[in-house]
Design an enzyme around this catalytic site. Structure first.
Site, PDB file in Angstrom:
ATOM      1  N   LYS A 185       1.157  -0.716   0.032  1.00  0.00           N
ATOM      2  CA  LYS A 185       0.292  -0.066   0.418  1.00  0.00           C
ATOM      3  C   LYS A 185       0.785   1.172   0.047  1.00  0.00           C
ATOM      4  O   LYS A 185       1.767   1.170   0.804  1.00  0.00           O
ATOM      5  CB  LYS A 185      -0.870   0.175   0.975  1.00  0.00           C
ATOM      6  CG  LYS A 185      -1.706   1.453   1.424  1.00  0.00           C
ATOM      7  CD  LYS A 185      -2.442   1.450   2.774  1.00  0.00           C
ATOM      8  CE  LYS A 185      -3.109   2.549   3.649  1.00  0.00           C
ATOM      9  NZ  LYS A 185      -3.992   2.955   4.426  1.00  0.00           N
ATOM     10  N   GLU A 235      -7.945  11.825  13.505  1.00  0.00           N
ATOM     11  CA  GLU A 235      -6.523  10.589  13.446  1.00  0.00           C
ATOM     12  C   GLU A 235      -5.951  10.952  14.904  1.00  0.00           C
ATOM     13  O   GLU A 235      -4.848  12.266  14.536  1.00  0.00           O
ATOM     14  CB  GLU A 235      -5.946  10.177  12.124  1.00  0.00           C
ATOM     15  CG  GLU A 235      -5.342   8.637  12.501  1.00  0.00           C
ATOM     16  CD  GLU A 235      -4.753   8.623  10.992  1.00  0.00           C
ATOM     17  OE1 GLU A 235      -3.646   7.738  11.019  1.00  0.00           O
ATOM     18  OE2 GLU A 235      -5.003   9.191   9.825  1.00  0.00           O
ATOM     19  N   GLU A 279      -7.257  -2.282   3.343  1.00  0.00           N
ATOM     20  CA  GLU A 279      -6.518  -1.511   3.515  1.00  0.00           C
ATOM     21  C   GLU A 279      -6.588  -0.777   5.529  1.00  0.00           C
ATOM     22  O   GLU A 279      -5.131  -1.075   5.466  1.00  0.00           O
ATOM     23  CB  GLU A 279      -7.110   0.169   3.120  1.00  0.00           C
ATOM     24  CG  GLU A 279      -6.528   1.471   3.126  1.00  0.00           C
ATOM     25  CD  GLU A 279      -6.696   2.400   2.443  1.00  0.00           C
ATOM     26  OE1 GLU A 279      -7.101   3.601   2.744  1.00  0.00           O
ATOM     27  OE2 GLU A 279      -8.033   2.830   1.796  1.00  0.00           O
ATOM     28  N   GLU A 413     -12.183  11.551  -3.718  1.00  0.00           N
ATOM     29  CA  GLU A 413     -11.573  11.342  -2.413  1.00  0.00           C
ATOM     30  C   GLU A 413     -10.732  12.239  -2.031  1.00  0.00           C
ATOM     31  O   GLU A 413     -11.257  12.765  -0.645  1.00  0.00           O
ATOM     32  CB  GLU A 413     -10.946  10.386  -2.029  1.00  0.00           C
ATOM     33  CG  GLU A 413     -10.747   9.451  -0.547  1.00  0.00           C
ATOM     34  CD  GLU A 413     -10.253   8.465  -0.385  1.00  0.00           C
ATOM     35  OE1 GLU A 413      -9.221   8.051   0.387  1.00  0.00           O
ATOM     36  OE2 GLU A 413     -10.450   7.165  -0.787  1.00  0.00           O
ATOM     37  N   LYS A 417     -11.890  15.400   1.282  1.00  0.00           N
ATOM     38  CA  LYS A 417     -11.066  15.548   2.227  1.00  0.00           C
ATOM     39  C   LYS A 417     -10.977  16.770   2.136  1.00  0.00           C
ATOM     40  O   LYS A 417     -11.032  17.190   3.712  1.00  0.00           O
ATOM     41  CB  LYS A 417      -9.579  14.836   2.459  1.00  0.00           C
ATOM     42  CG  LYS A 417      -9.601  13.225   2.416  1.00  0.00           C
ATOM     43  CD  LYS A 417      -8.973  11.969   2.175  1.00  0.00           C
ATOM     44  CE  LYS A 417      -9.213  10.341   3.011  1.00  0.00           C
ATOM     45  NZ  LYS A 417      -8.615   9.564   2.760  1.00  0.00           N
TER      46      LYS A 417
END
Length: 454
Positions: A185, A235, A279, A413, A417
């Protein structure tokens, strides 16, 4: 005379009357409802400036001025006294060959802290070894505030780095490398630079974001008047209380629906989508592998749960650990940053791909910001963030690339964001001419506009 002025006076009196000066002086106060801490920060003359609000809203701090600065967290931790916090963070790629201008780390022990724990406010002074300097810092403070309205400006130009064609090529290259090497990834990012018709302050943007984007960490770091890094991130990197550690895997994203029914359908799709679940699992496995050697016990949430924000929704799994006694907060920064959620997996392979292929240096974007303390330290991941430089606003966002990723889907995406902060800008003038407006929109929106026009 306001409570804040009285609190400043009490600290000044303490400097004059104490025979032995402690490393930290603190008084509690009732902060007037008319004083917004962000507006107060903006009006004060001391630098550096740091603002922090915890994700649950229970803690809030304005840190001003510097007693000492540190270029790495290990040396910072060595000088901490009880009750003190050292603020700052680590950039993603500072002081590397491609980004010599950005600091690798910046931490500082502030002269002044205005902080809230629950409903109680405190004004604190870290005294250092120079009483005159401490007194001078207090004398510069006032109860003045800036009046910060929601940012109003027109976007004169926008530049994406990479452009959409470059993004498509970079993503295809990443998928080829994932298919043929050990890379599993990689998180690829975009910088969108907006040229505005007027100056906006980072404090303006932050205040608007704090009001609109709940359930986020809110932060601002300003080393001087001209450069500020600001963000509202969902996060957490880690929260460490003694030897108890909380961290998380936040990976897997979809937008919000226009109706409650659409929103529920998108949420169910995300919770069951194999690509996004995979993911998220990669991030969990990476964090587990990094923490296990330093942990007495490690617990991972069994399956992802949903985190719903204003513009997007994410998959998240909570992770708890009991650490060995010799593990410091600085060790945790080394272990966990950058996570697979903002770099990729394996870490070294992903960072190498990012360095060789992204057309811009990330700097503080996707680094870590927060505080170090003796008993407790907490850092968030610096995503949903922006660099504010006078009339230019640099926005950043990234997307995790794994097998099944598609250029247009991932580009959208990034748009979602970035809208966390970009949507806070209110236009002032009439809409720009069609061609100008089209040229600065994200690719997906520009295509839609062209269809409607023609």
């Amino acid at each position: 005379m306001t409570e804040l002025i009285q609190a400043i006076g009490r600290l000044c009196d303490a400097l004059s009357t104490l025979s032995a000066l402690p490393p930290r002086l603190s008084v509690d106060l009732t902060l007037s409802d008319h004083i917004d801490p962000i507006e107060w920060l903006d009006a004060q003359p001391l630098f550096p400036k740091f603002y922090w609000q915890s994700r649950d809203g229970a803690e809030e701090t304005v840190a001003l001025g510097q007693v000492r600065t540190f270029s790495n967290p290990y040396s910072a931790e060595l000088v901490l006294e009880d009750g003190q916090r050292i603020w700052g963070g680590r950039s993603f790629d500072g002081r590397t060959e491609r980004n010599q201008r950005c600091l690798q780390s910046f931490f500082f022990l502030p002269q002044i802290e205005l902080s809230r724990v629950g409903e109680t406010w405190y004004l604190s002074l870290n005294t250092g070894d120079d009483i005159g300097k401490a007194r001078a810092a207090l004398n510069k403070l006032s109860d003045s505030t800036s009046t910060l309205a929601r940012p109003q400006c027109d976007i004169l130009d926008a530049e994406h780095s990479p452009s959409y064609p470059q993004w498509s090529s970079m993503l295809e290259k990443a998928l080829a490398e994932i298919d043929s090497t050990d890379l599993q990834k990689v998180v690829l990012a975009r910088k969108t630079s907006l040229t505005l018709d007027r100056h906006i302050s980072a404090a303006q943007l932050l205040k608007a974001s704090r009001e609109q984007n709940s359930a986020n960490f809110h932060f601002l770091l300003a080393l001087d008047e001209k450069h500020s890094f600001v963000g509202s991130t969902p996060e957490r990197l880690f929260n460490r209380q003694g030897q108890a550690l909380l961290t998380e895997a936040l990976a897997g994203t979809i937008g919000r629906g226009k109706t409650a029914q659409d929103d529920k359908a998108l949420a169910q799709w995300l919770l069951n989508d194999p690509k996004n679940i995979y993911e998220n699992r990669l991030v969990v496995e990476d964090i587990e592998s990094r923490l296990l050697p330093s942990s007495i016990a490690l617990t991972v949430e069994g399956s992802p749960h949903l985190v719903q924000l204003r513009k997007v929704q994410h998959l998240k799994r909570d992770i708890e650990a009991e650490l060995h006694n010799d593990v410091s907060s600085s060790d945790l920064l080394d272990m966990l940053q950058p996570t697979a959620a903002i770099a990729g997996l394996p870490r070294d392979n992903a960072v190498k791909f990012i360095t060789e292929n992204e057309p811009f240096a990330r700097g503080w974007y996707s680094g870590a910001v927060g505080f170090l303390g003796r008993e407790r330290s907490e850092f968030c991941v610096a995503i949903r963030s922006a660099l504010v430089m006078n009339d230019t606003l640099h926005l950043f966002a990234g997307a995790g690339i794994v097998p099944g990723s598609e250029p247009e889907t991932e580009w959208k995406e990034l748009d979602r964001k970035m809208s966390t902060l970009m949507s806070l800008l209110s236009p002032v003038l009439d809409p720009l001419p069609f061609e100008k407006k089209r040229s600065m929109l994200p690719m997906s929106n520009a295509i839609d506009m062209e269809k409607k026009a023609g």
